[in-house]
Design an enzyme around this catalytic site. Sequence first.
Site, PDB file in Angstrom:
ATOM      1  N   ASP A  71       0.816  -1.220   0.000  1.00 22.18           N
ATOM      2  CA  ASP A  71       0.000   0.000   0.000  1.00 22.18           C
ATOM      3  C   ASP A  71       0.847   1.266   0.000  1.00 22.18           C
ATOM      4  O   ASP A  71       2.062   1.229   0.210  1.00 22.18           O
ATOM      5  CB  ASP A  71      -0.948  -0.005   1.207  1.00 22.18           C
ATOM      6  CG  ASP A  71      -0.270  -0.498   2.491  1.00 22.18           C
ATOM      7  OD1 ASP A  71       0.955  -0.326   2.619  1.00 22.18           O
ATOM      8  OD2 ASP A  71      -0.963  -1.041   3.361  1.00 22.18           O
ATOM      9  N   ASN A 140      -7.077  -3.673  14.581  1.00 24.25           N
ATOM     10  CA  ASN A 140      -8.478  -3.931  14.215  1.00 24.25           C
ATOM     11  C   ASN A 140      -8.591  -5.100  13.228  1.00 24.25           C
ATOM     12  O   ASN A 140      -9.661  -5.326  12.663  1.00 24.25           O
ATOM     13  CB  ASN A 140      -9.113  -2.673  13.608  1.00 24.25           C
ATOM     14  CG  ASN A 140      -8.473  -2.271  12.287  1.00 24.25           C
ATOM     15  OD1 ASN A 140      -7.492  -2.884  11.853  1.00 24.25           O
ATOM     16  ND2 ASN A 140      -9.016  -1.249  11.644  1.00 24.25           N
ATOM     17  N   HIS A 142      -6.942  -5.423  10.304  1.00 26.79           N
ATOM     18  CA  HIS A 142      -6.743  -5.135   8.883  1.00 26.79           C
ATOM     19  C   HIS A 142      -5.466  -5.785   8.362  1.00 26.79           C
ATOM     20  O   HIS A 142      -4.531  -6.063   9.101  1.00 26.79           O
ATOM     21  CB  HIS A 142      -6.778  -3.625   8.593  1.00 26.79           C
ATOM     22  CG  HIS A 142      -5.577  -2.847   9.015  1.00 26.79           C
ATOM     23  ND1 HIS A 142      -5.591  -1.476   9.170  1.00 26.79           N
ATOM     24  CD2 HIS A 142      -4.302  -3.217   9.310  1.00 26.79           C
ATOM     25  CE1 HIS A 142      -4.391  -1.065   9.523  1.00 26.79           C
ATOM     26  NE2 HIS A 142      -3.584  -2.099   9.621  1.00 26.79           N
ATOM     27  N   GLU A 147      -9.579  -2.569   5.643  1.00 27.20           N
ATOM     28  CA  GLU A 147     -10.114  -2.341   6.978  1.00 27.20           C
ATOM     29  C   GLU A 147     -11.363  -3.201   7.189  1.00 27.20           C
ATOM     30  O   GLU A 147     -11.887  -3.780   6.244  1.00 27.20           O
ATOM     31  CB  GLU A 147     -10.465  -0.852   7.135  1.00 27.20           C
ATOM     32  CG  GLU A 147      -9.297   0.117   6.874  1.00 27.20           C
ATOM     33  CD  GLU A 147      -8.286   0.169   8.029  1.00 27.20           C
ATOM     34  OE1 GLU A 147      -8.304  -0.724   8.903  1.00 27.20           O
ATOM     35  OE2 GLU A 147      -7.472   1.117   8.053  1.00 27.20           O
TER      36      GLU A 147
HETATM   37  P1  PGA Z   1       2.458  -1.907  12.660  1.00 26.64           P
HETATM   38  O1  PGA Z   1       1.288  -1.922  11.580  1.00 26.64           O
HETATM   39  O2  PGA Z   1       3.456  -2.929  12.181  1.00 26.64           O
HETATM   40  O3  PGA Z   1       3.018  -0.536  12.618  1.00 26.64           O
HETATM   41  O4  PGA Z   1       1.850  -2.295  13.955  1.00 26.64           O
HETATM   42  C1  PGA Z   1       0.823  -3.132  11.113  1.00 26.64           C
HETATM   43  C2  PGA Z   1      -0.417  -2.912  10.290  1.00 26.64           C
HETATM   44  O5  PGA Z   1      -1.175  -1.968  10.584  1.00 26.64           O
HETATM   45  O6  PGA Z   1      -0.663  -3.696   9.366  1.00 26.64           O
END
Ligand code: PGA
Length: 248
Positions: A71, A140, A142, A147
């Site tokens: 992304d 959450n 995702h 999401e």
């Molecule tokens: P993070 O993000 O590694 O910064 O916890 C992971 C994600 O949101 O996929």
Amino acid sequence: MSRKIHVEILDDAEAVGRKAAARILAVVERKPEAVLGLATGSTPIPAYRELVKLAHERKVSFAGVKTFNLDEYLGLSGSHPQSYRQYMNRYLFEHLDIPLWQTALPDGAASDPEAECAAFEARIRAAGGVDLWLLGIGSNGHIGFNEPGAPRDCRTRVASLAPSTIEASAKDFGGAAGVPRQALTAGVATILEAREILLLATGAGKAPAVAGALEGPITPQLPASYLQAHPSCAFVLDRAAASKLVKP
Ligand code: PGA
């Protein structure tokens, strides 16, 4: 029901990084023209650090490897300091012998974002598909910026960030108000087409999402749960991220 996802629980984030790096390196050693799917965020940083170290130690070349990132924030060009392009260059690409033109992220500053998403999908297909996709997971549930609510069949597209995702990114943008509200993200279907998936999660904040993804129903409300249907998926967790599993 027996679990199809392979789960590995290690002591800490550094051990998770070492395990992930070893797996990625093994894929590249077996197939020097491997196609890797990659992720950003804080979770993969130890893995990238270790991957660079191992690649140098074992003299493994990435010159034939192609990469696709999950992304990019909508509106950020690759030269923006908070862009995922800058992150990838800084933590990984600059330290390997991979030519930058073989590393792809959706272009957040594309004049036609929808066309950019379609081109990204086409580029993955033209490369022969992804051999191994490295993922993180949001608190959450995702994966990428898919999401809660993202359907199983969604493909690379412009998606809106959930409020908790905006909150989690606030520190990188001097507060929540500065966080882009949308991103170009590989879709759930795009990710599930990878031949192998390796999801990393570290820290207690991820424990409920990890437990839901592994032990709950497959549901759009927790997009990482779609991975239960993948034939070759592993979760590598530290103890804190595994702490809410009923059957570790
Ligand atoms: P993070 O993000 O590694 O910064 O916890 C992971 C994600 O949101 O996929």
